[in-house]
Design a protein around this motif. Structure first.
Motif, PDB file in Angstrom:
ATOM      1  N   LYS A  71     -23.389 -29.020   6.247  1.00  0.00           N
ATOM      2  CA  LYS A  71     -23.254 -28.207   7.467  1.00  0.00           C
ATOM      3  C   LYS A  71     -22.398 -28.938   8.494  1.00  0.00           C
ATOM      4  CE  LYS A  71     -25.903 -25.979  11.151  1.00  0.00           C
ATOM      5  NZ  LYS A  71     -27.241 -25.635  11.671  1.00  0.00           N
ATOM      6  N   ALA A  72     -22.702 -30.216   8.711  1.00  0.00           N
ATOM      7  CA  ALA A  72     -21.905 -31.000   9.660  1.00  0.00           C
ATOM      8  C   ALA A  72     -20.467 -31.148   9.160  1.00  0.00           C
ATOM      9  CB  ALA A  72     -22.550 -32.373   9.857  1.00  0.00           C
ATOM     10  N   LEU A  73     -20.317 -31.259   7.858  1.00  0.00           N
ATOM     11  CA  LEU A  73     -18.980 -31.381   7.284  1.00  0.00           C
ATOM     12  C   LEU A  73     -18.152 -30.135   7.562  1.00  0.00           C
ATOM     13  CD1 LEU A  73     -17.079 -33.062   5.393  1.00  0.00           C
ATOM     14  CD2 LEU A  73     -18.031 -31.749   3.499  1.00  0.00           C
ATOM     15  N   CYS A  74     -18.744 -28.954   7.379  1.00  0.00           N
ATOM     16  CA  CYS A  74     -18.020 -27.702   7.630  1.00  0.00           C
ATOM     17  C   CYS A  74     -17.650 -27.569   9.106  1.00  0.00           C
ATOM     18  CB  CYS A  74     -18.882 -26.515   7.203  1.00  0.00           C
ATOM     19  SG  CYS A  74     -19.159 -26.409   5.421  1.00  0.00           S
ATOM     20  N   GLU A  75     -18.582 -27.899   9.964  1.00  0.00           N
ATOM     21  CA  GLU A  75     -18.318 -27.764  11.413  1.00  0.00           C
ATOM     22  C   GLU A  75     -17.234 -28.748  11.851  1.00  0.00           C
ATOM     23  OE1 GLU A  75     -22.176 -28.403  12.967  1.00  0.00           O
ATOM     24  OE2 GLU A  75     -22.850 -26.323  12.663  1.00  0.00           O
ATOM     25  N   ARG A  76     -17.268 -29.961  11.315  1.00  0.00           N
ATOM     26  CA  ARG A  76     -16.275 -30.973  11.697  1.00  0.00           C
ATOM     27  C   ARG A  76     -14.881 -30.584  11.203  1.00  0.00           C
ATOM     28  NH1 ARG A  76     -18.977 -34.796  10.071  1.00  0.00           N
ATOM     29  NH2 ARG A  76     -18.077 -35.198   8.003  1.00  0.00           N
ATOM     30  N   ALA A  77     -14.778 -30.124   9.964  1.00  0.00           N
ATOM     31  CA  ALA A  77     -13.475 -29.739   9.440  1.00  0.00           C
ATOM     32  C   ALA A  77     -12.908 -28.547  10.188  1.00  0.00           C
ATOM     33  CB  ALA A  77     -13.604 -29.408   7.949  1.00  0.00           C
ATOM     34  N   ALA A  78     -13.772 -27.554  10.530  1.00  0.00           N
ATOM     35  CA  ALA A  78     -13.297 -26.383  11.274  1.00  0.00           C
ATOM     36  C   ALA A  78     -12.833 -26.775  12.674  1.00  0.00           C
ATOM     37  CB  ALA A  78     -14.413 -25.342  11.349  1.00  0.00           C
ATOM     38  N   ALA A  79     -13.545 -27.696  13.306  1.00  0.00           N
ATOM     39  CA  ALA A  79     -13.148 -28.131  14.650  1.00  0.00           C
ATOM     40  C   ALA A  79     -11.803 -28.862  14.618  1.00  0.00           C
ATOM     41  CB  ALA A  79     -14.235 -29.032  15.239  1.00  0.00           C
ATOM     42  N   ASP A  80     -11.596 -29.690  13.584  1.00  0.00           N
ATOM     43  CA  ASP A  80     -10.328 -30.425  13.498  1.00  0.00           C
ATOM     44  C   ASP A  80      -9.142 -29.493  13.280  1.00  0.00           C
ATOM     45  OD1 ASP A  80     -11.707 -32.773  13.836  1.00  0.00           O
ATOM     46  OD2 ASP A  80     -11.809 -33.236  11.679  1.00  0.00           O
ATOM     47  N   ALA A 127     -23.031 -21.411   8.710  1.00  0.00           N
ATOM     48  CA  ALA A 127     -23.839 -22.443   8.046  1.00  0.00           C
ATOM     49  C   ALA A 127     -25.215 -22.461   8.682  1.00  0.00           C
ATOM     50  CB  ALA A 127     -23.152 -23.804   8.164  1.00  0.00           C
ATOM     51  N   PRO A 128     -26.070 -21.492   8.325  1.00  0.00           N
ATOM     52  CA  PRO A 128     -27.395 -21.405   8.978  1.00  0.00           C
ATOM     53  C   PRO A 128     -28.338 -22.540   8.595  1.00  0.00           C
ATOM     54  CG  PRO A 128     -27.239 -19.827   7.175  1.00  0.00           C
ATOM     55  CD  PRO A 128     -25.874 -20.433   7.339  1.00  0.00           C
ATOM     56  N   LEU A 129     -28.154 -23.128   7.410  1.00  0.00           N
ATOM     57  CA  LEU A 129     -29.065 -24.159   6.936  1.00  0.00           C
ATOM     58  C   LEU A 129     -28.335 -25.480   6.755  1.00  0.00           C
ATOM     59  CD1 LEU A 129     -31.008 -22.126   4.197  1.00  0.00           C
ATOM     60  CD2 LEU A 129     -31.749 -22.620   6.546  1.00  0.00           C
ATOM     61  N   ALA A 130     -29.070 -26.555   6.965  1.00  0.00           N
ATOM     62  CA  ALA A 130     -28.512 -27.886   6.718  1.00  0.00           C
ATOM     63  C   ALA A 130     -28.742 -28.237   5.250  1.00  0.00           C
ATOM     64  CB  ALA A 130     -29.176 -28.908   7.630  1.00  0.00           C
ATOM     65  N   ILE A 131     -27.654 -28.419   4.520  1.00  0.00           N
ATOM     66  CA  ILE A 131     -27.739 -28.739   3.103  1.00  0.00           C
ATOM     67  C   ILE A 131     -27.156 -30.126   2.895  1.00  0.00           C
ATOM     68  CG2 ILE A 131     -26.972 -28.104   0.775  1.00  0.00           C
ATOM     69  CD1 ILE A 131     -26.843 -25.215   1.689  1.00  0.00           C
ATOM     70  N   VAL A 132     -27.925 -30.979   2.222  1.00  0.00           N
ATOM     71  CA  VAL A 132     -27.508 -32.356   1.992  1.00  0.00           C
ATOM     72  C   VAL A 132     -27.246 -32.540   0.501  1.00  0.00           C
ATOM     73  CG1 VAL A 132     -28.147 -34.785   2.175  1.00  0.00           C
ATOM     74  CG2 VAL A 132     -28.839 -33.178   3.955  1.00  0.00           C
ATOM     75  N   VAL A 133     -26.113 -33.148   0.185  1.00  0.00           N
ATOM     76  CA  VAL A 133     -25.736 -33.370  -1.201  1.00  0.00           C
ATOM     77  C   VAL A 133     -25.288 -34.813  -1.378  1.00  0.00           C
ATOM     78  CG1 VAL A 133     -23.338 -32.693  -0.830  1.00  0.00           C
ATOM     79  CG2 VAL A 133     -24.326 -32.463  -3.102  1.00  0.00           C
ATOM     80  N   GLY A 134     -25.505 -35.341  -2.572  1.00  0.00           N
ATOM     81  CA  GLY A 134     -25.041 -36.687  -2.852  1.00  0.00           C
ATOM     82  C   GLY A 134     -23.577 -36.665  -3.269  1.00  0.00           C
ATOM     83  N   GLY A 135     -22.750 -37.476  -2.628  1.00  0.00           N
ATOM     84  CA  GLY A 135     -21.343 -37.467  -2.974  1.00  0.00           C
ATOM     85  C   GLY A 135     -20.536 -38.376  -2.081  1.00  0.00           C
ATOM     86  N   ASP A 136     -19.214 -38.223  -2.148  1.00  0.00           N
ATOM     87  CA  ASP A 136     -18.288 -39.026  -1.362  1.00  0.00           C
ATOM     88  C   ASP A 136     -17.831 -38.190  -0.177  1.00  0.00           C
ATOM     89  OD1 ASP A 136     -16.425 -41.457  -1.179  1.00  0.00           O
ATOM     90  OD2 ASP A 136     -15.024 -39.762  -1.115  1.00  0.00           O
ATOM     91  N   ALA A 137     -18.237 -38.593   1.031  1.00  0.00           N
ATOM     92  CA  ALA A 137     -17.975 -37.790   2.226  1.00  0.00           C
ATOM     93  C   ALA A 137     -16.488 -37.630   2.503  1.00  0.00           C
ATOM     94  CB  ALA A 137     -18.679 -38.417   3.430  1.00  0.00           C
ATOM     95  N   LEU A 138     -15.714 -38.709   2.330  1.00  0.00           N
ATOM     96  CA  LEU A 138     -14.290 -38.655   2.656  1.00  0.00           C
ATOM     97  C   LEU A 138     -13.554 -37.665   1.761  1.00  0.00           C
ATOM     98  CD1 LEU A 138     -12.002 -39.794   4.352  1.00  0.00           C
ATOM     99  CD2 LEU A 138     -11.702 -41.594   2.631  1.00  0.00           C
ATOM    100  N   SER A 139     -13.803 -37.718   0.452  1.00  0.00           N
ATOM    101  CA  SER A 139     -13.093 -36.813  -0.457  1.00  0.00           C
ATOM    102  C   SER A 139     -13.556 -35.365  -0.276  1.00  0.00           C
ATOM    103  CB  SER A 139     -13.308 -37.248  -1.905  1.00  0.00           C
ATOM    104  OG  SER A 139     -14.680 -37.225  -2.241  1.00  0.00           O
ATOM    105  N   LEU A 140     -14.839 -35.146   0.005  1.00  0.00           N
ATOM    106  CA  LEU A 140     -15.319 -33.779   0.250  1.00  0.00           C
ATOM    107  C   LEU A 140     -14.687 -33.196   1.517  1.00  0.00           C
ATOM    108  CD1 LEU A 140     -19.104 -34.085  -0.690  1.00  0.00           C
ATOM    109  CD2 LEU A 140     -17.345 -32.830  -1.927  1.00  0.00           C
ATOM    110  N   GLU A 141     -14.593 -34.003   2.549  1.00  0.00           N
ATOM    111  CA  GLU A 141     -13.970 -33.511   3.785  1.00  0.00           C
ATOM    112  C   GLU A 141     -12.491 -33.212   3.567  1.00  0.00           C
ATOM    113  OE1 GLU A 141     -13.507 -34.807   8.511  1.00  0.00           O
ATOM    114  OE2 GLU A 141     -14.660 -36.042   7.098  1.00  0.00           O
TER     115      GLU A 141
END
Length: 448
Positions: free
Chosen positions: A310-319, A335-349
């Motif tokens: 959720k934070a990832l989507c909001e940050r990318a949209a703001a940028d 993004a009504p719900l906070a969903i947490v996934v295991g992964g690499d934050a930089l590559s996903l963003e």
């Protein structure tokens, strides 16, 4: 192209081998017997037939012999040892050759008997003479002939054919049936290791280039093929490594001159030419960054790092909001719900940024773009643009493939997203939404 079945190739080869071997063995025995002079008419049946066809009636009513080809051949093969006696009901008698004394008086003593073999008490149990009543061109006659005369080649071949038909053919038929039934099991058992190796080969792709085909259970005759395939994989891996090193080095080398070019372009007077040049330099900078991103992905190991989607989507949209406003596009996040996934934050963003940039560029002026977060681990980017034709949806993820040949992109954005998805055990799915625009669906941790 018609596929060849190894099973049926073996079946037909084995059947043909049996037939050929059977014929060669039988021909070898016949040839040996012919050379040794053992191919003879032991029962006298063939001799009776040949003489029967040659018996005729002379002008004075006596019995005579017509010089038929078969009779002449019989007489030539047997020589002076051939003898026979032919008598009719009128008392006419025809004698050929030196008839043994013990047979001269027997010809008239078999009244009421149609066929008999004489002198059976021999070392091999075969008769020395044969008595038979037959019908000839001269009428019914009684005939006593010597047995053991040499057979002609024609008679030998005819007898061989009969023997093959009644003796060899049934055995060959049973054997062929056994071959047909047993060969599939033999082939399946023999190729068991190869089938397992083929199944292992299905798991090899460009992301697992170090995997090689195993040799366990593979037959010795097939091992050279498996070894050749593994060596081919080694050569391909070396080629991929050289290509990746070249792209990475090229991207690094391009960054400095591109930066210098952009600095000098900013000092030019503001005019339409400057705008075009700045756009071209920006495209070069994007291409270099994407090439470096692809190179970084090869060294990324996805760890148990917790990424808030959720934070990832909001940050990318703001940028990217200023870029969307510049193109008069609306950009929203669902993004009504906070969903947490295991992964690499930089590559996903980076992947999500490429999806949003792709929607801004190809959606057109004034399009609506929505970033939607779905459960369990899925991000969708939808736009109201023209969409992507179904025939192009598989090709747009290929490197350097652009839907619009002269577009501003370099053709690496979606390919980079697909690589990030694969890195996170997911996939990128391209489709269309309810308005006909494009829908990019990034699914993560499939099967987790």
């Amino acid at each position: 192209m018609k596929l060849l079945s190894l099973r049926w190739q073996l079946i037909w080869s084995l059947i043909l081998l049996q037939v050929v071997v059977g014929l060669l063995v039988m021909g070898g025995f016949i040839g040996l017997a012919w050379v040794l002079g053992r191919v003879v008419d032991e029962t006298g049946e063939e001799t009776v037939r040949v003489i029967r066809d040659a018996v005729v009636r002379a002008g004075d009513g006596a019995l005579a012999l017509a010089p038929t080809p078969e009779f002449e051949q019989l007489r030539g093969n047997a020589g002076a040892g051939l003898w026979f006696i032919v008598r009719d009901a009128q008392g006419h008698q025809l004698v050929q050759g030196e008839v043994p004394e013990r047979y001269l008086g027997l010809a008239g003593r078999f009244d009421g008997i149609d066929r008999v073999w004489i002198d059976l008490a021999t070392s091999n149990g075969q008769p020395k003479a044969r008595f038979e009543r037959v019908e000839t061109r001269a009428g019914p006659v009684a005939m006593m002939v010597q047995t053991g005369s040499p057979l002609s080649m024609k008679s030998t071949l005819r007898g061989t054919g009969v023997a093959f038909l009644f003796l060899v053919a049934p055995m060959a038929l049973v054997t062929c049936l056994g071959v047909i039934l047993a060969t599939p099991f033999v082939v399946k058992r023999g190729l068991k290791g190869l089938i397992a190796t083929a199944a292992h080969a299905e798991s090899i792709d460009v992301h697992e280039r170090t995997t090689r085909l195993p040799l366990d259970g593979v037959a010795g005759e097939i091992r050279p093929l498996v070894n050749a395939v593994n060596r081919a994989f080694d050569r391909l891996n070396e080629g991929y490594d050289r290509q990746e090193r070249f792209l990475a080095d090229a991207a690094h080398e391009l960054r400095t001159p591109i930066t210098i070019l952009q600095i000098r372009l900013e000092g030019l007077p503001n005019d339409p030419l400057k705008v075009k040049l700045m756009q071209a330099s920006a495209r070069l900078a994007t291409l270099a960054e994407q090439l470096l991103d692809l190179q970084r992905l090869d060294g990324v190991v996805v760890q148990a790092q917790q990424v808030d989607l959720k934070a990832l989507c909001e940050r990318a949209a703001a940028d990217l909001a200023p870029l969307a406003i510049m193109n008069r596009c609306t950009l929203s996040v669902d993004a009504p719900l906070a969903i947490v996934v295991g992964g690499d934050a930089l590559s996903l963003e980076r992947a999500l940024t490429n999806l949003i940039q792709n929607a801004i560029e190809h959606g057109g002026q004034g399009c609506d773009i929505q970033v939607r977060l779905c459960e369990p681990f899925c991000i969708e980017v939808l736009d109201s643009g023209p969409g992507i034709p179904e025939s192009e949806r598989e090709r747009v993820v290929e490197p350097f493939h652009r839907l619009v040949p002269r577009g501003r992109g370099a053709g690496l954005g979606l390919h980079l997203v697909a690589e990030v998805a694969h890195l996170h055990r997911g996939r990128l799915t391209i489709g269309s939404n309810d308005t006909g625009g494009a829908r990019m669906r990034l699914e993560l941790n499939l099967g987790a």
